[in-house]
Design an enzyme around this catalytic site. Structure first.
Site, PDB file in Angstrom:
ATOM      1  N   ASP A 130       0.826  -1.207   0.000  1.00 14.06           N
ATOM      2  CA  ASP A 130       0.000   0.000   0.000  1.00 14.06           C
ATOM      3  C   ASP A 130       0.865   1.263   0.000  1.00 14.06           C
ATOM      4  O   ASP A 130       1.888   1.326   0.688  1.00 14.06           O
ATOM      5  CB  ASP A 130      -0.876  -0.026   1.262  1.00 14.06           C
ATOM      6  N   GLU A 149      13.044 -16.108   0.682  1.00 11.81           N
ATOM      7  CA  GLU A 149      12.976 -17.280   1.564  1.00 11.81           C
ATOM      8  C   GLU A 149      11.719 -18.110   1.299  1.00 11.81           C
ATOM      9  O   GLU A 149      11.621 -19.253   1.714  1.00 11.81           O
ATOM     10  CB  GLU A 149      12.890 -16.816   3.024  1.00 11.81           C
TER      11      GLU A 149
END
Ligand code: BGC
Length: 507
Positions: free
Chosen positions: A199, A253
């Site tokens: 955002d 990851e």
């Protein structure tokens, strides 16, 4: 196997307005779970939920009190876990809003930051002394009106907020703040969330010297004070790429995770962003179509340039027609042209976003003053956030009680139940385009052409022709039509004209 992000169709749900499972007038996570079969029947690949975190409800959930707690209006963390599980079962991915730019002013981080000039969290936000005349530190304006600076009597300094005063901006230059955001991201990725919408990404960095923004040359013709300024020092600074790149690194990851930045950018700015950010797990919202004119020539030029840029930068294109901040397409363009623009969006390569309700042709509602929720001074956004229209029953089948915003007056006609059984409905039309979308190539090498208001291109062995004008236009006779936006064309029918705003797909 969940499908890859680069071809995803993302269905945006404004959770307060989707489906109310516990009859309190507000939508919730169990409501979304109950509608998963419907969502899956649209052929979309992912769901984006507007913020569901514990909020102070000043800006529809975009003012977070606790990032790792679900707001009780929506349910609990258990409900989110169940939603993720049930969505994945149906090959639907989950995308959440991530708000690195600001928190609520009632968030414990800000309370601690505001408690004293010596607070350990003082520089988690941006605090400045008053200017020599005692006023705000500079001339920056807040998006929602007024100055970006609010004075705190307790510590005699101003704090910075890009949006409402109740939404202080986090200082993302501070590594402790960045780490706090990264641990929130890991918290949700570990629960199975697949993607984040970043955002307010235009505001992640500000000028270190806090220089005044100049006024635009044409500022006197602009009513919104925010738009009167040239945002040289408070918006779209290249320094913000550092945070985006670090976040992208964190996502590594989790091999299939993804993020999409929300920034209203022109082509040059989009190019700069893609050049400077890692692209394998990140792309940016392209908002060109939320304001585009129905003009075949202009659309062709812009889309060709954008696709060429994506191709060069190895970036995934994105296509957005509307959202919780902008007008609904059926209200902006009318029903016929809205369907035509949906055909454009869904047959171009890249990611497409569908805003809940657009698939049934929902329109903007007139909101009586007594219902007003959104406080945004210059562009009230309640009209595009009304309850989903499920059926002709009371409250459009959204809730058994009075909803938080009124349903649109047309709900007895425009609703899922009615449209399910009509072959020519907007819903049936969306499903048909989505079916064809599966057979398209995802290559940014597509080139658009235009002639006499008609836009033309080929994707895989499908040809697309869109009449962007309100006139009938003659075409070379065609007998291989697969789909018309009017929903009434029979396969094999010979067609030698396009009706106003008609789009067709043919073999
Ligand atoms: C969201 C808006 C919100 C603002 C502040 C935006 O970009 O889409 O709905 O008001 O961020 O959080």
């Amino acid at each position: 196997m969940l499908p890859p992000w680069s071809t995803a169709t993302i269905y945006q749900i404004f959770p307060l307005s989707y489906y109310d499972s516990n009859n309190d007038g507000k939508g919730d996570l169990q409501g979304v779970i109950q509608k998963l079969d419907y969502i899956s029947s649209l052929g979309v690949n992912a769901i984006w939920l507007n913020p569901i975190y514990k909020s102070n409800w000043i800006d529809a959930g975009y003012d977070i009190l606790n990032h790792t707690e679900i707001d009780p209006i929506f349910g609990s963390m258990k409900d989110l876990d169940e939603l993720i599980r049930q969505a994945h079962k149906r090959n639907l991915k989950i995308m959440l809003d991530l708000l690195p730019n600001h928190t609520s002013d009632q968030h414990p981080w800000f309370i601690e930051s505001a408690s004293s000039k010596n607070s350990a969290k003082r520089n988690w936000y941006t605090w400045r002394d008053p200017s020599p005349d005692g006023g705000p530190p500079n001339n920056w304006k807040a998006v929602f009106g007024g100055s970006v600076w609010t004075f705190d009597a307790g510590t005699q300094q101003y704090y910075l907020h890009t949006f409402y005063p109740q939404q202080p901006d986090l200082n993302l230059q501070n590594p402790n703040v960045r780490n706090a955001i990264f641990s929130i991201v890991r918290f949700y990725l570990n629960r199975g969330v697949d993607c984040f919408r970043l955002d307010a990404a235009s505001h992640f960095a500000k000028d270190n010297q806090f220089r005044d923004n100049p006024l635009r040359k044409d500022w006197q013709q602009i009513t919104d004070p925010y738009e009167q300024q040239e945002h040289l020092y408070d918006k779209n600074l290249s320094k913000r790429y550092e945070f985006i790149n670090e976040l992208s690194h964190q996502l590594n990851e989790f091999p299939h995770s993804y993020m999409i930045t929300e920034s209203y950018l022109n082509l040059a700015q989009l190019t700069d962003l893609h050049k400077n950010t890692n692209t394998h797990n990140h792309t940016a919202c392209n908002f060109h179509l939320v304001e585009a004119e129905l003009d075949a020539r202009k659309l062709t030029t812009w889309i060709n340039s954008y696709l060429a840029m994506c191709n060069k930068q190895n970036a995934v294109p994105t296509w957005i027609l509307s959202n919780h901040d902008r007008t609904r397409i059926a209200s902006r363009y009318g029903h016929l042209a809205a369907r035509m623009m949906a055909m454009l969006q869904l047959t171009l390569p890249g990611i497409a976003f569908i805003y809940y309700g657009d698939e049934i042709g929902m329109q903007e509602a007139k909101i009586p003053e007594s219902y007003r929720h959104d406080l945004y001074e210059f562009h009230n956004r309640d009209a595009q956030r009304t309850p989903m229209q499920w059926s002709p029953e009371a409250n459009a089948g959204f809730s058994k009680v009075k909803p938080w915003l009124p349903v649109h007056a047309n709900y007895s006609i425009v609703n899922v139940e009615n449209e399910e059984v009509h072959a020519e409905s907007t819903l049936s039309y969306y499903r048909s385009v989505m079916q064809i979308r599966k057979e398209l190539y995802n290559s940014s090498t597509i080139k658009l052409q235009h002639k006499q208001g008609i836009l033309k291109y080929t994707n895989n062995s499908h040809h697309i022709m869109l009449n962007t004008s309100p006139n009938k236009v003659s075409i070379k006779p065609l007998k291989t039509i697969i789909l018309s936006t009017y929903g009434d064309t029979k396969t094999g029918e010979v067609r030698s004209l396009l009706r106003p705003y008609e789009g067709i797909i043919y073999a």
